[in-house]
Design a protein around this motif. Structure first.
Motif, PDB file in Angstrom:
ATOM      1  N   LYS A  88     -19.382 -10.627 -63.035  1.00 14.95           N
ATOM      2  CA  LYS A  88     -18.772  -9.731 -64.016  1.00 14.95           C
ATOM      3  C   LYS A  88     -18.969 -10.301 -65.409  1.00 14.95           C
ATOM      4  O   LYS A  88     -19.083 -11.506 -65.583  1.00 14.95           O
ATOM      5  CB  LYS A  88     -17.280  -9.549 -63.754  1.00 14.95           C
ATOM      6  CG  LYS A  88     -16.984  -8.740 -62.515  1.00 14.95           C
ATOM      7  CD  LYS A  88     -15.530  -8.367 -62.474  1.00 14.95           C
ATOM      8  CE  LYS A  88     -15.257  -7.482 -61.263  1.00 14.95           C
ATOM      9  NZ  LYS A  88     -13.888  -7.005 -61.251  1.00 14.95           N
ATOM     10  N   TYR A 108     -17.370 -10.138 -69.395  1.00 12.49           N
ATOM     11  CA  TYR A 108     -16.165  -9.826 -70.159  1.00 12.49           C
ATOM     12  C   TYR A 108     -16.423 -10.031 -71.641  1.00 12.49           C
ATOM     13  O   TYR A 108     -17.190 -10.903 -72.027  1.00 12.49           O
ATOM     14  CB  TYR A 108     -15.003 -10.739 -69.733  1.00 12.49           C
ATOM     15  CG  TYR A 108     -14.640 -10.601 -68.289  1.00 12.49           C
ATOM     16  CD1 TYR A 108     -13.766  -9.610 -67.877  1.00 12.49           C
ATOM     17  CD2 TYR A 108     -15.181 -11.447 -67.332  1.00 12.49           C
ATOM     18  CE1 TYR A 108     -13.431  -9.469 -66.543  1.00 12.49           C
ATOM     19  CE2 TYR A 108     -14.848 -11.315 -65.999  1.00 12.49           C
ATOM     20  CZ  TYR A 108     -13.975 -10.326 -65.611  1.00 12.49           C
ATOM     21  OH  TYR A 108     -13.641 -10.189 -64.285  1.00 12.49           O
ATOM     22  N   LEU A 127     -19.570 -14.308 -65.621  1.00 14.91           N
ATOM     23  CA  LEU A 127     -19.069 -15.215 -64.590  1.00 14.91           C
ATOM     24  C   LEU A 127     -19.492 -14.721 -63.223  1.00 14.91           C
ATOM     25  O   LEU A 127     -19.329 -13.545 -62.901  1.00 14.91           O
ATOM     26  CB  LEU A 127     -17.535 -15.283 -64.678  1.00 14.91           C
ATOM     27  CG  LEU A 127     -16.812 -16.175 -63.680  1.00 14.91           C
ATOM     28  CD1 LEU A 127     -17.198 -17.629 -63.883  1.00 14.91           C
ATOM     29  CD2 LEU A 127     -15.308 -16.014 -63.838  1.00 14.91           C
ATOM     30  N   PHE A 141     -12.638 -14.967 -56.661  1.00 18.62           N
ATOM     31  CA  PHE A 141     -12.951 -14.568 -58.029  1.00 18.62           C
ATOM     32  C   PHE A 141     -11.728 -14.503 -58.944  1.00 18.62           C
ATOM     33  O   PHE A 141     -11.758 -15.032 -60.057  1.00 18.62           O
ATOM     34  CB  PHE A 141     -13.684 -13.219 -58.048  1.00 18.62           C
ATOM     35  CG  PHE A 141     -14.353 -12.954 -59.365  1.00 18.62           C
ATOM     36  CD1 PHE A 141     -15.610 -13.462 -59.631  1.00 18.62           C
ATOM     37  CD2 PHE A 141     -13.708 -12.224 -60.356  1.00 18.62           C
ATOM     38  CE1 PHE A 141     -16.222 -13.246 -60.853  1.00 18.62           C
ATOM     39  CE2 PHE A 141     -14.308 -12.010 -61.578  1.00 18.62           C
ATOM     40  CZ  PHE A 141     -15.575 -12.521 -61.831  1.00 18.62           C
ATOM     41  N   GLU A 142     -10.647 -13.872 -58.530  1.00 17.55           N
ATOM     42  CA  GLU A 142      -9.468 -13.720 -59.396  1.00 17.55           C
ATOM     43  C   GLU A 142      -8.870 -15.070 -59.787  1.00 17.55           C
ATOM     44  O   GLU A 142      -8.496 -15.282 -60.932  1.00 17.55           O
ATOM     45  CB  GLU A 142      -8.426 -12.823 -58.749  1.00 17.55           C
ATOM     46  CG  GLU A 142      -8.758 -11.341 -58.818  1.00 17.55           C
ATOM     47  CD  GLU A 142      -8.989 -10.829 -60.229  1.00 17.55           C
ATOM     48  OE1 GLU A 142      -8.181 -11.153 -61.135  1.00 17.55           O
ATOM     49  OE2 GLU A 142      -9.980 -10.106 -60.438  1.00 17.55           O
ATOM     50  N   LEU A 162     -11.181 -16.703 -62.250  1.00 16.45           N
ATOM     51  CA  LEU A 162     -11.076 -16.043 -63.544  1.00 16.45           C
ATOM     52  C   LEU A 162      -9.848 -16.532 -64.315  1.00 16.45           C
ATOM     53  O   LEU A 162      -9.924 -16.797 -65.513  1.00 16.45           O
ATOM     54  CB  LEU A 162     -11.028 -14.523 -63.373  1.00 16.45           C
ATOM     55  CG  LEU A 162     -10.933 -13.719 -64.665  1.00 16.45           C
ATOM     56  CD1 LEU A 162     -12.132 -13.991 -65.568  1.00 16.45           C
ATOM     57  CD2 LEU A 162     -10.816 -12.239 -64.347  1.00 16.45           C
ATOM     58  N   GLU A 163      -8.737 -16.681 -63.642  1.00 16.86           N
ATOM     59  CA  GLU A 163      -7.520 -17.184 -64.301  1.00 16.86           C
ATOM     60  C   GLU A 163      -7.727 -18.607 -64.829  1.00 16.86           C
ATOM     61  O   GLU A 163      -7.293 -18.939 -65.934  1.00 16.86           O
ATOM     62  CB  GLU A 163      -6.331 -17.144 -63.340  1.00 16.86           C
ATOM     63  CG  GLU A 163      -5.866 -15.738 -62.990  1.00 16.86           C
ATOM     64  CD  GLU A 163      -5.498 -14.894 -64.203  1.00 16.86           C
ATOM     65  OE1 GLU A 163      -4.828 -15.427 -65.118  1.00 16.86           O
ATOM     66  OE2 GLU A 163      -5.894 -13.722 -64.250  1.00 16.86           O
ATOM     67  N   ALA A 203     -10.618 -19.862 -65.661  1.00 10.16           N
ATOM     68  CA  ALA A 203     -11.577 -19.733 -66.760  1.00 10.16           C
ATOM     69  C   ALA A 203     -10.863 -19.310 -68.047  1.00 10.16           C
ATOM     70  O   ALA A 203     -11.182 -19.816 -69.132  1.00 10.16           O
ATOM     71  CB  ALA A 203     -12.664 -18.728 -66.400  1.00 10.16           C
ATOM     72  N   ARG A 220     -10.263  -7.671 -70.538  1.00 11.21           N
ATOM     73  CA  ARG A 220     -10.659  -7.187 -69.204  1.00 11.21           C
ATOM     74  C   ARG A 220     -10.984  -5.729 -69.226  1.00 11.21           C
ATOM     75  O   ARG A 220     -10.447  -4.940 -69.859  1.00 11.21           O
ATOM     76  CB  ARG A 220      -9.546  -7.437 -68.201  1.00 11.21           C
ATOM     77  CG  ARG A 220      -9.349  -8.893 -67.935  1.00 11.21           C
ATOM     78  CD  ARG A 220      -8.311  -9.086 -66.894  1.00 11.21           C
ATOM     79  NE  ARG A 220      -8.007 -10.494 -66.740  1.00 11.21           N
ATOM     80  CZ  ARG A 220      -7.407 -10.974 -65.692  1.00 11.21           C
ATOM     81  NH1 ARG A 220      -7.039 -10.192 -64.708  1.00 11.21           N
ATOM     82  NH2 ARG A 220      -7.142 -12.243 -65.582  1.00 11.21           N
TER      83      ARG A 220
END
Length: 72
Positions: free
Chosen positions: A3, A5, A43, A50-51, A54-55, A57, A72
């Motif tokens: 994804k 962002y 990413l 993934f979630e 992401l947090e 990151a 997002r």
């Protein structure tokens, strides 16, 4: 999963490199690219993790540049 962002408030190319280096150290990250010119973060990580990645990151980005926000 991969994804991309939008980053808002990224101030310098050096900060982008530091973010990229920090995110790359997160366990489970396959690939990451932070582009200062386009203000984007790409990413790639496994779908199941993934979630959480992401947090982590987002925390790395805020630690490097507190004014930078991931949209997002």
């Amino acid at each position: 999963m991969k994804k991309t962002y939008k980053l808002q408030g990224l101030d310098c190319a050096n900060c982008a490199r530091k973010m990229e280096d920090g995110i790359r150290k997160i366990e489970g990250v396959d690939e990451v690219q932070v582009n200062f010119l386009t203000q984007k973060l790409s990413l790639s990580a496994s779908d199941a993790l993934f979630e959480g990645i992401l947090e982590k990151a987002i925390k790395v980005c805020r630690r490097v540049d507190p004014d930078c926000e991931l949209l997002r």
